[in-house]
Design a protein around this motif. Structure first.
Motif, short mmCIF file in Angstrom:
data_model
loop_
_atom_site.label_atom_id
_atom_site.label_comp_id
_atom_site.label_asym_id
_atom_site.label_seq_id
_atom_site.Cartn_x
_atom_site.Cartn_y
_atom_site.Cartn_z
N UNK A 198 -48.29 -49.73 19.15
CA UNK A 198 -47.30 -50.57 19.13
C UNK A 198 -46.91 -51.46 20.19
N UNK A 199 -47.37 -51.76 20.72
CA UNK A 199 -47.53 -52.85 21.62
C UNK A 199 -47.82 -54.01 21.69
N UNK A 200 -48.98 -54.37 20.74
CA UNK A 200 -49.51 -55.57 20.59
C UNK A 200 -49.04 -55.94 19.84
N UNK A 201 -49.01 -57.37 19.67
CA UNK A 201 -47.86 -59.18 18.91
C UNK A 201 -47.99 -58.45 17.46
N UNK A 202 -48.99 -57.79 17.06
CA UNK A 202 -49.26 -58.27 15.54
C UNK A 202 -49.05 -57.25 14.73
N UNK A 203 -48.85 -55.89 15.79
CA UNK A 203 -48.44 -54.81 15.23
C UNK A 203 -46.50 -54.26 14.74
N UNK A 204 -46.02 -53.57 13.65
CA UNK A 204 -44.63 -53.14 13.97
C UNK A 204 -44.28 -52.68 15.31
N UNK A 205 -42.92 -52.53 15.04
CA UNK A 205 -42.50 -51.40 16.07
C UNK A 205 -42.69 -50.45 15.29
N UNK A 206 -42.45 -49.64 16.36
CA UNK A 206 -42.50 -47.96 15.45
C UNK A 206 -41.21 -47.44 14.45
N UNK A 207 -41.93 -46.54 13.54
CA UNK A 207 -40.77 -46.97 12.26
C UNK A 207 -41.15 -47.83 12.49
N UNK A 208 -41.55 -48.75 11.87
CA UNK A 208 -41.40 -50.04 11.06
C UNK A 208 -42.79 -50.17 10.36
N UNK B 221 -43.05 -42.30 15.37
CA UNK B 221 -43.01 -43.11 16.41
C UNK B 221 -44.29 -44.01 15.51
N UNK B 222 -44.55 -43.91 14.10
CA UNK B 222 -45.68 -44.54 13.89
C UNK B 222 -45.57 -46.26 13.07
N UNK B 223 -45.97 -47.71 13.45
CA UNK B 223 -45.92 -48.34 12.82
C UNK B 223 -47.03 -47.99 11.14
N UNK B 224 -46.47 -48.54 10.22
CA UNK B 224 -46.84 -48.07 9.10
C UNK B 224 -47.58 -48.73 8.04
N UNK B 225 -48.71 -48.96 7.69
CA UNK B 225 -49.62 -49.96 6.92
C UNK B 225 -49.53 -49.48 5.18
N UNK B 226 -49.43 -49.90 4.00
CA UNK B 226 -48.73 -49.08 3.07
C UNK B 226 -50.17 -50.49 1.87
N UNK B 227 -51.03 -49.98 1.20
CA UNK B 227 -51.79 -50.81 0.24
C UNK B 227 -51.84 -49.70 -0.66
N UNK B 228 -52.09 -50.43 -2.14
CA UNK B 228 -52.77 -50.38 -3.36
C UNK B 228 -53.89 -50.23 -3.52
N UNK B 229 -54.49 -49.02 -3.67
CA UNK B 229 -56.66 -49.57 -4.01
C UNK B 229 -56.52 -49.41 -5.31
N UNK B 230 -58.08 -50.43 -5.42
CA UNK B 230 -58.23 -50.28 -7.16
C UNK B 230 -58.21 -49.17 -8.07
N UNK B 231 -58.11 -47.81 -7.61
CA UNK B 231 -58.14 -46.94 -8.53
C UNK B 231 -56.77 -46.33 -8.74
N UNK B 232 -54.91 -47.22 -7.61
CA UNK B 232 -54.27 -46.74 -7.99
C UNK B 232 -53.64 -45.84 -7.11
N UNK B 233 -54.55 -44.92 -5.94
CA UNK B 233 -53.48 -44.54 -4.58
C UNK B 233 -53.54 -45.60 -3.88
N UNK B 234 -52.75 -44.66 -2.79
CA UNK B 234 -51.96 -45.78 -1.64
C UNK B 234 -52.36 -45.86 0.03
N UNK B 235 -53.62 -46.25 -0.17
CA UNK B 235 -53.90 -46.02 1.93
C UNK B 235 -53.09 -45.98 1.93
N UNK B 236 -52.78 -45.24 3.27
CA UNK B 236 -51.63 -45.64 4.36
C UNK B 236 -52.23 -45.21 5.55
#
Length: 116
Positions: free
Chosen positions: A66-76, A45-60
């Motif tokens: 998800x009803x906002x124009x710039x947000x991916x759909x649920x599950x994306x 039910x969540x749209x998810x964003x992933x990005x690599x941090x400077x320390x190598x860990x992944x921020x999520x």
């Protein structure tokens, strides 16, 4: 005739490289490790964003809003640059922040973004 084996080897190595930089496989691995907080919705039910941090860990960053124009759909899911990671100061379990450490294949933290 020696050219053919070399050409096949080059073609095989090109096919083994992921055009997404391995991000899909990494997001799949992270998704398998995520254990949602008690008051959270199911992961799908969540749209998810992933990005690599400077320390190598992944921020999520997970959002159920998800009803906002710039947000991916649920599950994306989207792999983004850390500088583009969404941020929120509230949202309860509608927004979840997590950190994944690929060096030990473990989610270091996962928390709702404030009280419900």
């Amino acid at each position: 005739m020696k050219l053919l084996p070399s050409l096949l080897l080059i073609m095989a190595s090109a096919c083994s490289q992921s055009p997404d930089g391995g991000h899909i496989a990494l997001m799949d691995a992270i998704d398998r490790r995520l254990v949602m907080p008690p008051k959270a919705h199911p992961l799908r039910e969540y749209a998810r964003y992933y990005a690599r941090r400077q320390d190598g860990k992944i921020a999520i960053f997970l959002t159920a809003y998800v009803n906002m124009p710039s947000t991916p759909e649920a599950g994306e899911r989207r792999w983004i640059d850390l500088r583009l990671m969404p941020d929120a100061s509230d949202g309860g379990c509608g927004i979840i922040n997590a950190v994944y450490d690929p060096s030990v294949d473990r989610v270091d933290q996962i928390r709702c973004n404030g009280p419900n």
